[in-house]
Design a protein around this motif. Structure first.
Motif, PDB file in Angstrom:
ATOM      1  N   THR A  13     -38.608   5.789  25.246  1.00 52.13           N
ATOM      2  CA  THR A  13     -39.337   6.604  25.836  1.00 52.13           C
ATOM      3  C   THR A  13     -40.091   7.336  24.402  1.00 52.13           C
ATOM      4  O   THR A  13     -41.282   7.690  24.415  1.00 52.13           O
ATOM      5  CB  THR A  13     -38.485   7.507  26.486  1.00 52.13           C
ATOM      6  OG1 THR A  13     -37.986   7.073  27.549  1.00 52.13           O
ATOM      7  CG2 THR A  13     -39.241   9.044  26.770  1.00 52.13           C
ATOM      8  N   ARG A  14     -39.158   7.386  23.474  1.00 54.46           N
ATOM      9  CA  ARG A  14     -39.587   8.403  22.424  1.00 54.46           C
ATOM     10  C   ARG A  14     -40.755   7.554  21.532  1.00 54.46           C
ATOM     11  O   ARG A  14     -41.600   7.816  21.160  1.00 54.46           O
ATOM     12  CB  ARG A  14     -38.707   8.716  21.501  1.00 54.46           C
ATOM     13  CG  ARG A  14     -38.936   9.574  20.288  1.00 54.46           C
ATOM     14  CD  ARG A  14     -37.645   9.830  19.152  1.00 54.46           C
ATOM     15  NE  ARG A  14     -38.144  10.367  17.978  1.00 54.46           N
ATOM     16  CZ  ARG A  14     -37.488  10.271  16.954  1.00 54.46           C
ATOM     17  NH1 ARG A  14     -36.321   9.627  16.949  1.00 54.46           N
ATOM     18  NH2 ARG A  14     -37.826  10.720  15.780  1.00 54.46           N
TER      19      ARG A  14
ATOM     20  N   ARG B 267     -46.519   3.083  31.792  1.00 57.08           N
ATOM     21  CA  ARG B 267     -47.369   4.154  31.725  1.00 57.08           C
ATOM     22  C   ARG B 267     -48.872   3.686  31.767  1.00 57.08           C
ATOM     23  O   ARG B 267     -49.692   4.741  31.627  1.00 57.08           O
ATOM     24  CB  ARG B 267     -47.361   4.907  30.171  1.00 57.08           C
ATOM     25  CG  ARG B 267     -45.787   5.508  29.977  1.00 57.08           C
ATOM     26  CD  ARG B 267     -45.822   6.095  28.718  1.00 57.08           C
ATOM     27  NE  ARG B 267     -44.430   6.334  28.360  1.00 57.08           N
ATOM     28  CZ  ARG B 267     -44.090   7.347  27.332  1.00 57.08           C
ATOM     29  NH1 ARG B 267     -45.014   7.853  26.518  1.00 57.08           N
ATOM     30  NH2 ARG B 267     -42.767   7.892  27.106  1.00 57.08           N
TER      31      ARG B 267
ATOM     32  N   GLU C 186     -48.378   6.370  21.774  1.00 57.31           N
ATOM     33  CA  GLU C 186     -49.540   7.212  22.451  1.00 57.31           C
ATOM     34  C   GLU C 186     -50.194   8.065  21.764  1.00 57.31           C
ATOM     35  O   GLU C 186     -51.454   8.202  21.718  1.00 57.31           O
ATOM     36  CB  GLU C 186     -49.003   7.758  23.547  1.00 57.31           C
ATOM     37  CG  GLU C 186     -48.760   6.715  24.716  1.00 57.31           C
ATOM     38  CD  GLU C 186     -48.352   7.542  26.206  1.00 57.31           C
ATOM     39  OE1 GLU C 186     -48.646   7.054  27.266  1.00 57.31           O
ATOM     40  OE2 GLU C 186     -47.644   8.846  25.972  1.00 57.31           O
ATOM     41  N   HIS C 187     -49.662   8.685  20.796  1.00 57.52           N
ATOM     42  CA  HIS C 187     -50.010   9.866  19.740  1.00 57.52           C
ATOM     43  C   HIS C 187     -50.801   9.183  18.474  1.00 57.52           C
ATOM     44  O   HIS C 187     -51.172  10.125  17.869  1.00 57.52           O
ATOM     45  CB  HIS C 187     -48.963  10.975  19.418  1.00 57.52           C
ATOM     46  CG  HIS C 187     -48.887  11.663  20.665  1.00 57.52           C
ATOM     47  ND1 HIS C 187     -47.681  11.532  21.668  1.00 57.52           N
ATOM     48  CD2 HIS C 187     -49.359  12.840  21.416  1.00 57.52           C
ATOM     49  CE1 HIS C 187     -47.593  12.500  22.653  1.00 57.52           C
ATOM     50  NE2 HIS C 187     -48.656  13.234  22.453  1.00 57.52           N
TER      51      HIS C 187
ATOM     52  N   ASP D  54     -44.082   7.615  23.357  1.00 59.84           N
ATOM     53  CA  ASP D  54     -44.532   8.816  23.144  1.00 59.84           C
ATOM     54  C   ASP D  54     -45.385   8.791  21.601  1.00 59.84           C
ATOM     55  O   ASP D  54     -46.405   9.207  21.546  1.00 59.84           O
ATOM     56  CB  ASP D  54     -43.602   9.673  22.952  1.00 59.84           C
ATOM     57  CG  ASP D  54     -43.073  10.129  24.342  1.00 59.84           C
ATOM     58  OD1 ASP D  54     -43.689   9.840  25.441  1.00 59.84           O
ATOM     59  OD2 ASP D  54     -42.243  11.226  24.354  1.00 59.84           O
TER      60      ASP D  54
END
Length: 389
Positions: free
Chosen positions: A379-380, A29, A386-387, A383
């Motif tokens: 993937t989770r 990413r 990133e948040h 995420d």
């Protein structure tokens, strides 16, 4: 926004491997990832796309044949000394190269101290079952060791010396599991005991295989025959008598066998039946992809990899953590648990047959495999990182 992230795991394939798919996903990413670990894992972390930061190595530790409270206490002090040496390296790195978050193995408490002292968001990574007041792997690990135990008193003195040297508060409890802002658990929620007791800071993302799954290659010599995989992991694998029991268990059966024996001298195993391939190591993911049953020490990395492929486990645990994993496998009907001190060929043969053929076990394995897929994996996890603000 591109993040600069620091991962910290001093040692252990079972601790490093679960994080690598997450590193791969974050790098994919566009995020910048440094990974602090000892030299033996440098190739693995750079292969995942991270920049390697060298940590002082963990000195060799020779475990006794019986793992009881005294052995656990000796290990805790040995590991504490190694982790203490990582603290100044991590602090200097973060002071000179600011990072947006520190993602650290739950056993690597110096990384948590650095994160909190410098005001950096922390992401705690669990390669095994998570702990809280309702369910505590830490309590199982230290069973039989109270604060008055001489070995624990020495560990408390080690903590006090560290605290005095670096000017940070540190007690024995601070070296155990302490929830952070974000806690990623590499097991599915369905496998975690007391899962509903964990608050919103805990996310059960399950295992991911990442690039290893694509890179590892192996095929069974007889594709039509059921495959049994035998491995005691990378630490407690010097047990010729156990391997001989496994060979006797399958000698007259339909199985082809891939058997990992680590550094054990193959000559100590005696006659090896046809259809049995004995090696120091196998590419585990590639073997499990074809396996029907897995005789294992029940390290969590091996357990999750087996469940990812729907392979039933005959667990023969050696340590408290492995015993907890084996108990959970048996409780959920995903395998069988045998006692390492009393296991024999007859018990192994019966357990292998049940794991391979019992329809209830096979249905439970299929259900857990679906639970792993729903957990989100790397993937989770990416995420959530990133948040994190």
């Amino acid at each position: 926004m591109v993040k600069k992230l620091l991962f910290v795991t001093l040692t252990g394939h079972g601790h490093i491997n679960p994080t690598l798919p997450l590193v791969e996903e974050l790098v994919r990413r566009g995020h910048q990832v440094d990974y602090a670990t000892e030299a033996g894992h440098a190739a693995a972390v750079t292969g995942a796309g991270a920049r390697w930061l060298e940590l002082p190595p963990l000195e060799p530790f020779t475990p006794p044949s019986t793992i009881g409270p005294e052995a656990v206490a000796a290990w805790l002090r040995h590991y504490f000394a190694a982790l203490s040496a990582t603290y100044p390296v991590l602090r200097q790195h973060c002071a000179s190269e600011p990072v947006d978050a520190i993602c650290y193995d739950t056993t690597n408490w110096p990384a948590r101290i650095v994160a909190r002292s410098l005001g950096i968001p922390g992401v705690q990574c669990f390669p095994h079952l998570a702990s809280n007041e309702a369910y505590s792997l830490d309590r199982q690990l230290t069973a039989g060791l109270d604060a008055d135990d001489p070995a624990m008193a020495l560990l408390a003195a080690d903590c006090a010396a560290f605290s005095a040297e670096y000017g940070v508060p540190l007690g024995v409890a601070d070296t155990m599991t302490t929830p952070d802002r974000l806690n990623l658990v590499f097991v599915p929620r369905e496998f975690q005991p007391a899962a509903d007791s964990f608050d919103e800071r805990f996310h059960f993302i399950g295992p991911s295989m990442g690039g290893r799954e694509r890179a590892e290659r192996w095929s069974p010599p007889a594709p039509g025959a059921p495959l049994l995989y035998v491995s005691l992991g990378s630490v407690f694998n010097g047990d010729p008598a156990f391997y001989r029991a496994c060979l006797t268990a399958v000698a007259d059966g339909p199985w082809q066998v891939a058997m990992t024996v680590g550094g054990t001298d193959a000559a100590a195993l005696g006659a090896v039946p046809s259809g049995v391939d004995v090696r120091s190591r196998f590419p585990q993911l590639a073997v499990l992809r074809h396996a029907t049953a897995f005789v294992s020490h029940a390290g969590m990395n091996s357990v999750m990899e087996a469940l990812h492929y729907g392979v039933g486990v005959v667990a023969v645990p050696r340590t408290p953590e492995q015993a907890a994993n084996a108990a959970r496998l048996a409780e959920l009907g995903l395998g069988e648990r045998l006692d390492a001190d009393t296991v024999n060929a007859e018990a192994l043969r019966a357990a292998i047959d049940r794991v391979a053929s019992d329809p209830t076990v096979r249905a439970n394995l299929a259900g857990m495999r679906q639970a792993i897929r729903r957990s989100g994996g790397a993937t989770r996890g990416a995420d959530l990182i990133e948040h994190l603000t």
